[in-house]
Write a protein that holds these residues in place. Structure first.
Motif, short mmCIF file in Angstrom:
data_model
loop_
_atom_site.label_atom_id
_atom_site.label_comp_id
_atom_site.label_asym_id
_atom_site.label_seq_id
_atom_site.Cartn_x
_atom_site.Cartn_y
_atom_site.Cartn_z
N THR A 42 0.82 -1.21 0.00
CA THR A 42 0.00 0.00 0.00
C THR A 42 0.85 1.25 0.00
O THR A 42 0.64 2.16 -0.79
CB THR A 42 -0.95 0.01 1.21
N GLU B 144 1.30 4.27 -2.86
CA GLU B 144 1.08 5.68 -2.52
C GLU B 144 2.33 6.52 -2.85
O GLU B 144 2.21 7.63 -3.35
CB GLU B 144 0.71 5.85 -1.05
N GLU C 24 2.45 7.11 -6.52
CA GLU C 24 1.50 8.16 -6.90
C GLU C 24 2.05 9.54 -6.55
O GLU C 24 1.87 10.50 -7.31
CB GLU C 24 0.15 7.93 -6.23
N MET C 25 2.72 9.65 -5.41
CA MET C 25 3.31 10.93 -5.03
C MET C 25 4.41 11.32 -6.01
O MET C 25 4.54 12.50 -6.37
CB MET C 25 3.87 10.86 -3.60
N LYS D 21 -6.21 19.75 -5.39
CA LYS D 21 -6.26 18.31 -5.18
C LYS D 21 -6.35 17.72 -6.58
O LYS D 21 -7.19 18.13 -7.38
CB LYS D 21 -7.47 17.91 -4.35
N LYS E 264 -6.95 11.66 -6.50
CA LYS E 264 -5.98 11.71 -5.42
C LYS E 264 -6.31 12.88 -4.52
O LYS E 264 -5.53 13.81 -4.36
CB LYS E 264 -4.57 11.84 -6.00
N ASP F 232 -6.75 13.07 -1.31
CA ASP F 232 -6.34 13.04 0.09
C ASP F 232 -4.99 13.75 0.31
O ASP F 232 -4.48 13.77 1.42
CB ASP F 232 -6.28 11.61 0.62
N VAL F 233 -4.44 14.33 -0.74
CA VAL F 233 -3.21 15.11 -0.64
C VAL F 233 -3.49 16.50 -1.20
O VAL F 233 -4.02 16.64 -2.29
CB VAL F 233 -2.05 14.44 -1.41
N MET G 115 0.03 15.88 3.14
CA MET G 115 -0.41 14.50 2.95
C MET G 115 -1.01 13.92 4.23
O MET G 115 -1.17 12.71 4.35
CB MET G 115 0.75 13.64 2.45
N ASN H 114 -3.82 11.33 3.98
CA ASN H 114 -3.58 10.04 3.36
C ASN H 114 -3.19 9.03 4.44
O ASN H 114 -2.09 9.07 4.99
CB ASN H 114 -2.46 10.16 2.32
N LEU I 153 0.15 6.85 3.86
CA LEU I 153 1.39 7.59 4.08
C LEU I 153 1.57 7.97 5.55
O LEU I 153 2.68 7.95 6.08
CB LEU I 153 1.44 8.84 3.20
N SER J 168 7.60 8.35 5.31
CA SER J 168 7.01 8.95 4.11
C SER J 168 7.56 10.33 3.83
O SER J 168 7.96 10.64 2.71
CB SER J 168 5.49 9.03 4.24
#
Length: 176
Positions: free
Chosen positions: A28, A32, A35-36, A87, A91, A93-94, A115, A118, A121, A128
């Motif tokens: 997971t 993430e 994606e970052m 945002k 995505k 949540d960041v 973040m 998230n 993270l 993170s």
């Protein structure tokens, strides 16, 4: 003797349960972090396109980028001017905020990443923040990372704060 054998079995069973129950699942957080990485590259791409279009870094904000068609369709921009945040699609949540640095004539900008929303993270927040700051800000963008900043001073147009390296906030200053 039976008591001794039962105690050994009980202790062994407890150890097996503890060790298997709390086994780390890194899939997971790896997803993430990937994606970052993509989001950092995307934001830097926005700025590169912005600069190539002949724009001045003195007006750089997500609000300006959104109004002038630089952001991906589906990006959610909140706020106005330098207080605006974005945002990215899929995505949410960041939260990202971008401002020109005080020496924007030297083609630099600061990017604050929040973040804290998230869960994956934040489950390993210290790791993170450190990984993202080192790998994506410093190595990929040749930037300078600051883990303490967690607020935006809209009067002076700078990021400030008294955060920690595990609160889910970091600021990356990038020179172009």
């Amino acid at each position: 003797m039976a008591y001794f054998v039962a105690s050994i079995i009980a202790v062994t069973s407890a150890m097996i349960i503890i060790l298997t129950r709390y086994e780390a699942d890194d899939s997971t957080i790896k997803a993430e972090l990937e994606e970052m990485r993509v989001m950092f590259e995307l934001v830097d791409g926005y700025v590169n396109t912005y600069i190539q279009a002949g724009e001045s870094l003195s007006t750089l904000s997500f609000n300006f980028l959104n109004k002038n068609g630089f952001l991906l369709e589906g990006s959610t921009v909140e706020g106005t001017g330098f207080a605006s945040t974005v945002k990215h699609p899929n995505k949410d949540d960041v939260v990202w905020q971008i401002i020109p640095t005080k020496d924007h004539e030297n083609n630099s900008y600061s990017l604050m990443v929040n973040m804290s929303g998230n869960a994956a993270l934040m489950s390993k927040a210290r790791f993170s923040e450190s990984f993202i700051g080192r790998e994506f800000c410093e190595k990929a963008l040749f930037g300078k990372v600051n883990y303490i900043f967690n607020t935006h001073d809209t009067t002076n147009k700078v990021f400030t704060g008294t955060g920690t390296n595990s609160d889910g906030f970091l600021v990356c200053e990038v020179h172009k």
